[in-house]
Write an enzyme that holds these catalytic residues in place. Structure first.
Site, short mmCIF file in Angstrom:
data_model
loop_
_atom_site.label_atom_id
_atom_site.label_comp_id
_atom_site.label_asym_id
_atom_site.label_seq_id
_atom_site.Cartn_x
_atom_site.Cartn_y
_atom_site.Cartn_z
N ASP A 42 -0.41 7.55 9.97
CA ASP A 42 -1.20 6.75 10.92
C ASP A 42 -0.33 5.78 11.71
O ASP A 42 -0.82 4.85 12.31
CB ASP A 42 -2.29 5.96 10.17
CG ASP A 42 -1.72 5.06 9.08
OD1 ASP A 42 -0.47 4.96 8.98
OD2 ASP A 42 -2.50 4.46 8.33
N HIS A 90 1.62 4.18 7.42
CA HIS A 90 1.68 4.76 6.07
C HIS A 90 2.30 6.16 6.11
O HIS A 90 2.38 6.78 7.17
CB HIS A 90 0.28 4.81 5.46
CG HIS A 90 -0.36 3.47 5.34
ND1 HIS A 90 -1.22 2.97 6.29
CD2 HIS A 90 -0.23 2.49 4.40
CE1 HIS A 90 -1.63 1.76 5.93
NE2 HIS A 90 -1.03 1.44 4.79
N SER A 99 0.81 -1.21 0.00
CA SER A 99 0.00 0.00 0.00
C SER A 99 0.85 1.27 0.00
O SER A 99 0.42 2.30 -0.53
CB SER A 99 -0.94 0.02 1.21
OG SER A 99 -0.20 -0.07 2.42
#
Length: 245
Positions: free
Chosen positions: A195, A198, A18
């Site tokens: 967070d 990320h 991601s």
């Protein structure tokens, strides 16, 4: 009439989880790299949110097939970033779905580099990127919001980062050790994370800057693929636009 030669752009491929998939968001590290290379090179995002090195290794022959009719795009690749580990390092007892044992993670990275070499992308074109550090308080908050306990630890992430560094050295790939760089001299690395896991805008800038430092020598001699507008003959544009560089 002779068949016109298609325009083929060189490629930089971003392969990862991601953190790579999100790299084309506004202010993302991938979009920054793409902007620097506009007109010279395509930057291709192959980020797969939630994936680990095990799944990437299985999928690799589909993403980078061996040569053959219609499968020669690998020849145009000037660099590949391989950015896994943030999911591999998930704690087995808390997140067995994504967890990959440390020895397997190391072998997976080396196998990825070997596969790329087997299809024409040599190890010196590969940049392995370690997972960034994990800010446990922020990530624990995210986990709690999803009804689960903290499922990653920064010291464990560091073990995977070190394995990534060692794998790069063993297979001849370049290395970008984010885990170490972001914590250098005791700096507050939490500013690089949105967070706890990320990247924040500042983290994306950090990654972009360091990836570009490693990419620059590989792309420095790439010409613009098509003529500069000021070089196009306005009286006979075909003579400029349809000729091979």
């Amino acid at each position: 009439m002779s068949k016109m030669k298609p325009v083929v752009w060189p490629q930089v491929v971003l392969l990862g989880d991601s953190i790579t998939q999100f790299a084309f968001q506004a202010n993302g590290w991938g979009s920054e790299i793409a902007n620097k290379l506009a007109g010279k090179c395509d930057v291709v995002n192959r980020g797969l949110s939630g994936y680990n090195s095990r799944w990437a290794k299985i999928l690799l022959p589909r993403l980078f097939p061996s040569g053959g009719p219609g499968n020669n795009n690998n020849n145009n690749i000037v660099a590949v970033t391989v950015f896994f580990g943030a999911n591999d390092c998930a704690l087995e007892d808390k997140n067995p779905r994504q967890h990959v044992p440390l020895p397997e993670y190391s072998e997976n990275l080396k196998d990825i580099v070997r596969h790329l070499a087997s299809v024409g992308v040599s190890a010196d074109k590969v940049i392995l990127i370690s997972p960034p550090p994990l800010h446990e308080p922020a990530w624990e908050k995210e986990c709690r919001l999803k009804g689960s306990p903290l499922n990653r630890l920064n010291p464990v992430t560091g073990q995977y980062a070190q394995a990534c560094v060692q794998a790069a050295g063993q297979c001849g790939a370049e290395i970008l050790d984010l885990w170490t760089l972001m914590q250098k001299d005791g700096q507050d690395y939490s500013v690089y994370l949105s967070d706890g896991l990320h990247l924040s805008d500042e983290g994306n800038q950090f990654v972009s800057r360091h990836v570009w430092r490693l990419l620059e020598s590989r792309v420095a001699t790439l010409p613009f693929t098509l003529p500069y507008w000021g070089d196009v003959d306005p009286q006979n544009p075909k003579s400029t636009l349809l000729c091979d560089p």
